[in-house]
Write an enzyme that holds these catalytic residues in place. Sequence first.
Site, PDB file in Angstrom:
ATOM      1  N   LYS A 131      42.944  15.593  18.686  1.00 49.08           N
ATOM      2  CA  LYS A 131      43.180  16.928  19.228  1.00 49.08           C
ATOM      3  C   LYS A 131      44.051  17.764  18.285  1.00 49.08           C
ATOM      4  CE  LYS A 131      44.671  19.352  23.346  1.00 49.08           C
ATOM      5  NZ  LYS A 131      45.288  19.273  24.665  1.00 49.08           N
ATOM      6  N   LYS A 400      45.992  22.733  26.801  1.00 46.69           N
ATOM      7  CA  LYS A 400      45.140  21.681  27.366  1.00 46.69           C
ATOM      8  C   LYS A 400      43.707  22.158  27.537  1.00 46.69           C
ATOM      9  CE  LYS A 400      48.676  18.871  28.206  1.00 46.69           C
ATOM     10  NZ  LYS A 400      48.899  17.716  27.327  1.00 46.69           N
TER      11      LYS A 400
END
Length: 512
Positions: A131, A400
């Site tokens: 990520k 997120k």
Amino acid sequence: MSDLHVQLYPELGCYISKAGMAEFQEKLRLQHEASMHKELEKLLTTAKGAEQEISKKDFEGFKNLFHRFLQVKGPSVKWDKIHKPPEDLIHPYDKIKAQALPDSVAASLNKLVVVKLNGGLGTSMGCKGPKSVISVRNENTFLDLTVHQIEHLNKTFNVDVPLVLMNSFNTDEDTKKILQKYTHHRVHIHTFNQSRYPRINKESLLPVAKDLGMHGDHADAWYPPGHGDIYASFYNSGLLDQLIAAGKEYIFVSNIDNLGATVDLFILNHLMTQPKDKRCEFIMEVTDKTRADVKGGTLIQYDDKLRLLEIAQVPKAHVDEFKSVTKFKIFNTNNLWISLAAIKRLHEQNTMDMEIIVNPKTLDGGLNVIQLETAVGAAIKAFDNALGVNVPRSRFLPVKTSSDLLLVMSNLYSLDAGSLTMSKKREFPSTPHVKLGSSFTKVHDFLMRFESIPDMLELDHLTVSGDVTFGKNVSLKGTVIIIANHGDRIDIPAGAVLENKIVSGNLRILDH
């Protein structure tokens, strides 16, 4: 019957005394444990050399967790023993910031290490690989921004604050390749891997894995056991001792996707200037709860210790109370300042004692498994003189979802030396509430739907649902709701200014 303290157990088809049942359960527990140990030994025989040694250390931690999992009966907290933390243990950031920084701030920085939790993949945002390599601002990735921040500190104060990345087996290989591009930056970067634990078959309570392989079908059999694993894996890597030997005293730990988690000199100074006899070993940054944070873990006083209470530990009857913003006013940002010497001491004494999070999963083939995990903040109760610091919301800026990404890419924030700060042009400090629909979930799709990121300086609330695209230089103000019905498409034209508007399926624009 009642005189003999016996009870009917329909699943066993008989009456058993309470003492007999306790003995039966204990035998069953020992049997599960022995079977697990046997399977783990078999798995170890499928590896050679260094891999076997690493797995052996990982399995020691896993056995400890599995042993505790089998012992657990009922909730880990008694609700009537929970108290609000005393005010003298939650320090307001404003008071800390009011203290002038001493000239010795460089000496304090030289005792600090920045640790970023880098075990997660970008799959939830439709990206492959770690990520931390998703571009979040001006082509800069999470990792780029982190390196820029620390390099700026090192240059400004002429210090050596190293960066440590805790990778997982999912992110390690890709991260190491990417790190080569920072060779000439003024920051020393170290990595270590969190443990690799076997997923457990929910029925048999045995590992799903048949060997230590990680490829193809085998990848599903393993998992990284949550960020609470940092203490053991940091210690096992040898890096903890190495940093202590180099004169480092504290780590500042945070999630790599929290763009608000920068090194704060005032908190660092506060940590370093606590009285010698009350040397603080752990600071947890907390911030005021909003309705969006009702599920976040909170700090409580329990058995005269500060303790992290997560929603998973709360008895069902008290979940609404836990979510209330009036009783539990703060939540954990997962920005933590922790003493290296204390981590070493507690790990060697095996007294870290973090609550187990049982995470149920269903694998692709339909097999139900469980993962045993722990959270890094849960160890707070084991450290001496732990404190909470109530920080501004700006220190909690997690990315997120694509909705979060839109906020940090917009003109709401300005970028300076790797740090994002709220633009001075925004008149109120709160962040707008943004909710983008499923057409925006994947980063690639999200970028295709914006010719340029809209002006959001005066935005309060944005909801977008369905097939919607934005032209260049769009401006969004107040509350804007855009809903394209199934089969419809809405293209917001270039230069449009939407202020307190509802835009519906046939592109009618209504005042809100």
